[in-house]
Design a protein around this motif. Sequence first.
Motif, mmCIF file in Angstrom:
data_model
loop_
_atom_site.group_PDB
_atom_site.id
_atom_site.type_symbol
_atom_site.label_atom_id
_atom_site.label_comp_id
_atom_site.label_asym_id
_atom_site.label_seq_id
_atom_site.Cartn_x
_atom_site.Cartn_y
_atom_site.Cartn_z
ATOM 1 N N GLN A 53 -7.833 5.630 -7.776
ATOM 2 C CA GLN A 53 -8.533 4.808 -8.768
ATOM 3 C C GLN A 53 -9.778 4.164 -8.163
ATOM 4 O O GLN A 53 -10.818 4.103 -8.808
ATOM 5 C CB GLN A 53 -7.606 3.733 -9.323
ATOM 6 C CG GLN A 53 -7.043 4.102 -10.659
ATOM 7 C CD GLN A 53 -6.180 2.999 -11.243
ATOM 8 O OE1 GLN A 53 -5.587 2.183 -10.526
ATOM 9 N NE2 GLN A 53 -6.078 2.994 -12.553
ATOM 10 N N GLU A 54 -9.650 3.657 -6.938
ATOM 11 C CA GLU A 54 -10.805 3.044 -6.274
ATOM 12 C C GLU A 54 -11.930 4.055 -6.105
ATOM 13 O O GLU A 54 -13.102 3.736 -6.354
ATOM 14 C CB GLU A 54 -10.404 2.490 -4.901
ATOM 15 C CG GLU A 54 -9.568 1.233 -4.982
ATOM 16 C CD GLU A 54 -9.068 0.794 -3.609
ATOM 17 O OE1 GLU A 54 -9.671 1.176 -2.588
ATOM 18 O OE2 GLU A 54 -8.064 0.064 -3.573
ATOM 19 N N ALA A 55 -11.584 5.272 -5.681
ATOM 20 C CA ALA A 55 -12.595 6.316 -5.513
ATOM 21 C C ALA A 55 -13.232 6.655 -6.858
ATOM 22 O O ALA A 55 -14.457 6.806 -6.962
ATOM 23 C CB ALA A 55 -11.977 7.555 -4.883
ATOM 24 N N GLY A 56 -12.424 6.767 -7.898
ATOM 25 C CA GLY A 56 -12.948 7.074 -9.224
ATOM 26 C C GLY A 56 -13.883 5.993 -9.726
ATOM 27 O O GLY A 56 -14.958 6.286 -10.277
ATOM 28 N N THR A 57 -13.517 4.739 -9.518
ATOM 29 C CA THR A 57 -14.359 3.622 -9.959
ATOM 30 C C THR A 57 -15.660 3.588 -9.170
ATOM 31 O O THR A 57 -16.738 3.390 -9.740
ATOM 32 C CB THR A 57 -13.602 2.285 -9.785
ATOM 33 O OG1 THR A 57 -12.399 2.348 -10.564
ATOM 34 C CG2 THR A 57 -14.444 1.115 -10.261
ATOM 35 N N ALA A 64 -20.149 12.613 -11.955
ATOM 36 C CA ALA A 64 -19.275 12.946 -13.085
ATOM 37 C C ALA A 64 -17.814 13.017 -12.651
ATOM 38 O O ALA A 64 -16.905 12.903 -13.479
ATOM 39 C CB ALA A 64 -19.699 14.280 -13.699
ATOM 40 N N LEU A 65 -17.589 13.169 -11.362
ATOM 41 C CA LEU A 65 -16.233 13.267 -10.843
ATOM 42 C C LEU A 65 -15.484 11.936 -10.935
ATOM 43 O O LEU A 65 -14.259 11.913 -10.983
ATOM 44 C CB LEU A 65 -16.283 13.737 -9.370
ATOM 45 C CG LEU A 65 -14.960 13.973 -8.672
ATOM 46 C CD1 LEU A 65 -14.165 15.063 -9.388
ATOM 47 C CD2 LEU A 65 -15.202 14.355 -7.223
ATOM 48 N N GLY A 66 -16.196 10.829 -10.997
ATOM 49 C CA GLY A 66 -15.576 9.509 -11.032
ATOM 50 C C GLY A 66 -14.562 9.336 -12.148
ATOM 51 O O GLY A 66 -13.398 8.989 -11.886
ATOM 52 N N PRO A 67 -14.967 9.569 -13.413
ATOM 53 C CA PRO A 67 -13.999 9.435 -14.510
ATOM 54 C C PRO A 67 -12.826 10.409 -14.390
ATOM 55 O O PRO A 67 -11.693 10.083 -14.768
ATOM 56 C CB PRO A 67 -14.819 9.731 -15.763
ATOM 57 C CG PRO A 67 -16.223 9.420 -15.382
ATOM 58 C CD PRO A 67 -16.324 9.780 -13.925
ATOM 59 N N ALA A 68 -13.085 11.591 -13.838
ATOM 60 C CA ALA A 68 -12.001 12.568 -13.664
ATOM 61 C C ALA A 68 -10.977 12.037 -12.663
ATOM 62 O O ALA A 68 -9.769 12.191 -12.868
ATOM 63 C CB ALA A 68 -12.567 13.903 -13.190
#
Length: 127
Positions: A53-57, A64-68
């Motif tokens: 979650q931290e990496a995504g945020t 674009a990979l963040g929300p994934a």
Amino acid sequence: MQLAHVDIDGDGGSAQGGDLRVGQTDLAAVGDAAFKLHTRLGTEGDHAKASTQEAGTAMKQDFALGPALTTVAEKWNEQVNTLLDACAHISNHLEYTQRTHAEDEHWIATRFKYEQLDKGFEERAGH
């Protein structure tokens, strides 16, 4: 064709005719393993979720990979919770089974003793 066949010929076959037998020690071991898995999975599953979650945020703004990654973390959490529920169910059910079996054994042993006493009293009374 015969399915689930057990040979009873002395070559390691079952004298019980293939009946499944399990003892209190076996049930306790499975319940204990489920409890330990539940404890470990709860802790370690949270580590994986949190870091994903931290990496995504962190990547949400520029990639674009963040929300994934955030979606992966949510799905991971759902799966971990499903496994946690299953482990808890197994552990709780086996504890219930052990307790109920012990209560049944006690009832049978107690009942048998009373019946023997009654029979002895009746015999002495000439009934």
